[in-house]
Each structure stands twice: as structure tokens, then as C-alpha cells.
Design a protein around this motif. Structure first.
Motif, PDB file in Angstrom:
ATOM      1  N   LEU A 149       0.807  -1.219   0.000  1.00 14.21           N
ATOM      2  CA  LEU A 149       0.000   0.000   0.000  1.00 14.21           C
ATOM      3  C   LEU A 149       0.846   1.278   0.000  1.00 14.21           C
ATOM      4  N   LEU A 150       2.124   1.165   0.332  1.00 15.31           N
ATOM      5  CA  LEU A 150       2.959   2.359   0.391  1.00 15.31           C
ATOM      6  C   LEU A 150       3.240   2.952  -0.986  1.00 15.31           C
ATOM      7  N   GLY A 151       3.297   2.130  -2.023  1.00  8.90           N
ATOM      8  CA  GLY A 151       3.536   2.635  -3.376  1.00  8.90           C
ATOM      9  C   GLY A 151       2.486   3.653  -3.817  1.00  8.90           C
ATOM     10  N   PRO A 152       1.212   3.307  -3.746  1.00  4.90           N
ATOM     11  CA  PRO A 152       0.187   4.293  -4.122  1.00  4.90           C
ATOM     12  C   PRO A 152       0.172   5.522  -3.212  1.00  4.90           C
ATOM     13  N   VAL A 153       0.454   5.328  -1.933  1.00  7.19           N
ATOM     14  CA  VAL A 153       0.502   6.477  -1.024  1.00  7.19           C
ATOM     15  C   VAL A 153       1.628   7.423  -1.431  1.00  7.19           C
ATOM     16  N   GLU A 154       2.788   6.846  -1.800  1.00 10.36           N
ATOM     17  CA  GLU A 154       3.895   7.696  -2.248  1.00 10.36           C
ATOM     18  C   GLU A 154       3.533   8.412  -3.544  1.00 10.36           C
ATOM     19  N   SER A 155       2.802   7.762  -4.427  1.00  9.69           N
ATOM     20  CA  SER A 155       2.391   8.394  -5.686  1.00  9.69           C
ATOM     21  C   SER A 155       1.497   9.605  -5.441  1.00  9.69           C
ATOM     22  N   VAL A 156       0.506   9.445  -4.600  1.00 13.43           N
ATOM     23  CA  VAL A 156      -0.391  10.558  -4.287  1.00 13.43           C
ATOM     24  C   VAL A 156       0.391  11.687  -3.618  1.00 13.43           C
ATOM     25  N   THR A 157       1.279  11.321  -2.710  1.00 15.42           N
ATOM     26  CA  THR A 157       2.095  12.318  -2.028  1.00 15.42           C
ATOM     27  C   THR A 157       2.992  13.057  -3.022  1.00 15.42           C
ATOM     28  N   GLY A 158       3.603  12.327  -3.943  1.00 13.83           N
ATOM     29  CA  GLY A 158       4.464  12.948  -4.941  1.00 13.83           C
ATOM     30  C   GLY A 158       3.719  13.935  -5.823  1.00 13.83           C
ATOM     31  N   VAL A 159       2.509  13.574  -6.236  1.00  6.27           N
ATOM     32  CA  VAL A 159       1.707  14.475  -7.055  1.00  6.27           C
ATOM     33  C   VAL A 159       1.411  15.762  -6.283  1.00  6.27           C
ATOM     34  N   LEU A 160       1.035  15.630  -5.028  1.00  6.97           N
ATOM     35  CA  LEU A 160       0.732  16.814  -4.223  1.00  6.97           C
ATOM     36  C   LEU A 160       1.970  17.690  -4.000  1.00  6.97           C
ATOM     37  N   MET A 161       3.109  17.070  -3.740  1.00  8.70           N
ATOM     38  CA  MET A 161       4.341  17.836  -3.514  1.00  8.70           C
ATOM     39  C   MET A 161       4.769  18.553  -4.797  1.00  8.70           C
ATOM     40  N   CYS A 162       4.604  17.892  -5.925  1.00  8.94           N
ATOM     41  CA  CYS A 162       4.922  18.535  -7.203  1.00  8.94           C
ATOM     42  C   CYS A 162       3.989  19.713  -7.454  1.00  8.94           C
ATOM     43  N   GLY A 163       2.734  19.571  -7.072  1.00  9.57           N
ATOM     44  CA  GLY A 163       1.781  20.681  -7.210  1.00  9.57           C
ATOM     45  C   GLY A 163       2.180  21.885  -6.381  1.00  9.57           C
ATOM     46  N   ILE A 164       2.637  21.630  -5.165  1.00  9.75           N
ATOM     47  CA  ILE A 164       3.099  22.732  -4.313  1.00  9.75           C
ATOM     48  C   ILE A 164       4.298  23.412  -4.964  1.00  9.75           C
ATOM     49  N   SER A 165       5.213  22.631  -5.507  1.00 13.80           N
ATOM     50  CA  SER A 165       6.397  23.188  -6.154  1.00 13.80           C
ATOM     51  C   SER A 165       6.033  24.006  -7.389  1.00 13.80           C
ATOM     52  N   VAL A 166       5.129  23.492  -8.175  1.00 13.17           N
ATOM     53  CA  VAL A 166       4.717  24.205  -9.384  1.00 13.17           C
ATOM     54  C   VAL A 166       4.078  25.538  -9.017  1.00 13.17           C
ATOM     55  N   SER A 167       3.302  25.561  -7.944  1.00 17.81           N
ATOM     56  CA  SER A 167       2.687  26.835  -7.541  1.00 17.81           C
ATOM     57  C   SER A 167       3.757  27.860  -7.171  1.00 17.81           C
ATOM     58  N   GLY A 168       4.840  27.420  -6.563  1.00 15.75           N
ATOM     59  CA  GLY A 168       5.941  28.335  -6.265  1.00 15.75           C
ATOM     60  C   GLY A 168       6.620  28.836  -7.524  1.00 15.75           C
ATOM     61  N   LEU A 169       6.819  27.956  -8.483  1.00 12.80           N
ATOM     62  CA  LEU A 169       7.436  28.362  -9.750  1.00 12.80           C
ATOM     63  C   LEU A 169       6.536  29.329 -10.507  1.00 12.80           C
ATOM     64  N   VAL A 170       5.234  29.085 -10.489  1.00 13.83           N
ATOM     65  CA  VAL A 170       4.299  29.989 -11.156  1.00 13.83           C
ATOM     66  C   VAL A 170       4.299  31.354 -10.465  1.00 13.83           C
ATOM     67  N   ALA A 171       4.356  31.369  -9.146  1.00 15.04           N
ATOM     68  CA  ALA A 171       4.394  32.644  -8.417  1.00 15.04           C
ATOM     69  C   ALA A 171       5.641  33.439  -8.794  1.00 15.04           C
ATOM     70  N   LEU A 172       6.785  32.760  -8.877  1.00 12.99           N
ATOM     71  CA  LEU A 172       8.017  33.449  -9.257  1.00 12.99           C
ATOM     72  C   LEU A 172       7.934  33.951 -10.698  1.00 12.99           C
ATOM     73  N   ALA A 173       7.444  33.124 -11.594  1.00 16.09           N
ATOM     74  CA  ALA A 173       7.310  33.538 -12.996  1.00 16.09           C
ATOM     75  C   ALA A 173       6.361  34.723 -13.122  1.00 16.09           C
ATOM     76  N   THR A 174       5.293  34.719 -12.341  1.00 19.62           N
ATOM     77  CA  THR A 174       4.350  35.833 -12.359  1.00 19.62           C
ATOM     78  C   THR A 174       5.021  37.119 -11.906  1.00 19.62           C
ATOM     79  N   LYS A 175       5.833  37.020 -10.864  1.00 17.69           N
ATOM     80  CA  LYS A 175       6.585  38.198 -10.387  1.00 17.69           C
ATOM     81  C   LYS A 175       7.521  38.703 -11.472  1.00 17.69           C
ATOM     82  N   LEU A 176       8.205  37.776 -12.140  1.00 18.64           N
ATOM     83  CA  LEU A 176       9.155  38.172 -13.173  1.00 18.64           C
ATOM     84  C   LEU A 176       8.456  38.816 -14.365  1.00 18.64           C
ATOM     85  N   VAL A 177       7.317  38.284 -14.752  1.00 16.03           N
ATOM     86  CA  VAL A 177       6.567  38.874 -15.854  1.00 16.03           C
ATOM     87  C   VAL A 177       5.970  40.211 -15.420  1.00 16.03           C
TER      88      VAL A 177
END
Length: 176
Positions: free
Chosen positions: A108-136
Motif C-alpha cells: 500500500l505504500l507505493g500508491p501512497v507515495e504516488s499521491v504524495t508525490g503528485v501533491l508535492m509537485c503541485g506545491i512546487s509548481v505553484s511556487g514556480l508559477v508565483a516566481l514567474a508571475t513576479k518576473l513577468v
């Protein structure tokens, strides 16, 4: 191994991963705030380099999280570091090839890690979008509302010119 042990391991690993992500993003936000006052003076090349640096640090943060999961897999589930890291990376990224699988007691840990990874990547992308928005946004010092006001003022001036032209044309017709 009971379901309670799997759930406990999952809660521990997810909590540790989320803590690492939040701490890492907080550090990156702090770093971005220290350079925020200089954003207006950045050339396009330097802005691109800043995005590359920020993205690289985010990727390193994700590899550290993958490593935490792989340590658990190595200690409790899989026979080698290579297979542990490989399984963790494919699960975290949701690729999941299936050529390396966890023993049944930890499956069961494999699917839990997958869901966690997707969420962590989403948090990271939001930070990158915020920085790109500032730069633009630095390229246009006017706020969106100021842009709307400027457009309204131009439209009103055009309407006034049209009505003035129309009045002049009517006056010319009367004189003829």
C-alpha cells in the motif's frame, strides 16, 4: 505486518515528506523575497537564470524526498539501494513501471507515495508559477486596474473625438 503498521508507516513518511516540502518551499520563498527588490532591474537572461536556479533547487528538494522513501524501502522492503531508489522514484513520479514491487505487507505504500508525490509537485509548481508571475509583472509596472483605467480614458477620448467630428460635420452641412 498488519494494516495498522502499514498505515503508521504511511502516516510517518507522508508527514516527513510534507514537512520537508514545506520547509524547502519556505526557504525558497525567503530567498525569493530577499531578491524581490532587485527583480525590476533583472535582464531577461538573468530572469531566466533565476528560474533555472529556482527549478533546480525544487528538483533537489524532490530528490531528497524520494531518498527518504527509498531509505524506508531499503530497510524494510527491498534488497538493494538501487532498487529502493528506483522504486521510490517511479512511485513518487507516478510512472510506476511495475518491474520492482514491494512485498505484500508493504504494497500500500507505493500508491501512497504516488499521491504524495503528485501533491508535492503541485506545491512546487505553484511556487514556480508565483516566481514567474513576479518576473513577468516586473516588466509592466502598471497594475491591471491601471491598464483598465487607461483603456477607459482612451475610449472616452475617442468617443469625444468622434462626437466633435460629427458636430463639426453637422456645422459644415448647415453652412452649405
Amino acid at each position: 505486518m498488519s494494516f495498522a503498521h502499514q498505515a503508521g508507516a504511511a502516516v510517518f513518511l507522508v508527514t516527513l515528506t510534507l514537512s520537508m516540502q514545506c520547509a524547502g518551499v519556505a526557504v525558497l520563498i525567503g530567498w525569493a523575497r530577499t531578491i524581490e527588490h532587485g527583480l525590476a532591474r533583472l535582464s531577461s537572461l538573468h530572469a531566466a537564470i533565476l528560474m533555472i536556479r529556482f527549478s533546480t533547487l525544487v528538483i533537489v528538494l524532490h530528490f531528497l524526498q524520494i531518498f527518504v522513501w527509498s531509505v524506508f524501502y531499503r530497510w524494510y522492503c527491498l534488497p538493494s539501494w538501487e532498487s529502493s531508489f528506483y522504486f521510490s522514484a517511479t512511485s513518487y513520479s507516478t510512472v510506476g513501471y511495475g518491474d520492482v514491487v514491494l512485498p505484500g505487507v508493504y504494497r500500500l505504500l507505493g500508491p501512497v507515495e504516488s499521491v504524495t508525490g503528485v501533491l508535492m509537485c503541485g506545491i512546487s509548481v505553484s511556487g514556480l508559477v508565483a516566481l514567474a508571475t513576479k518576473l513577468v509583472g516586473r516588466e509592466s509596472s502598471a497594475s491591471p486596474m491601471e491598464d483598465v483605467r487607461a483603456l477607459n480614458a482612451r475610449a472616452e477620448a475617442e468617443l469625444e473625438n468622434i462626437s466633435r467630428s460629427s458636430s463639426e460635420a453637422q456645422l459644415g452641412n448647415r453652412l452649405l
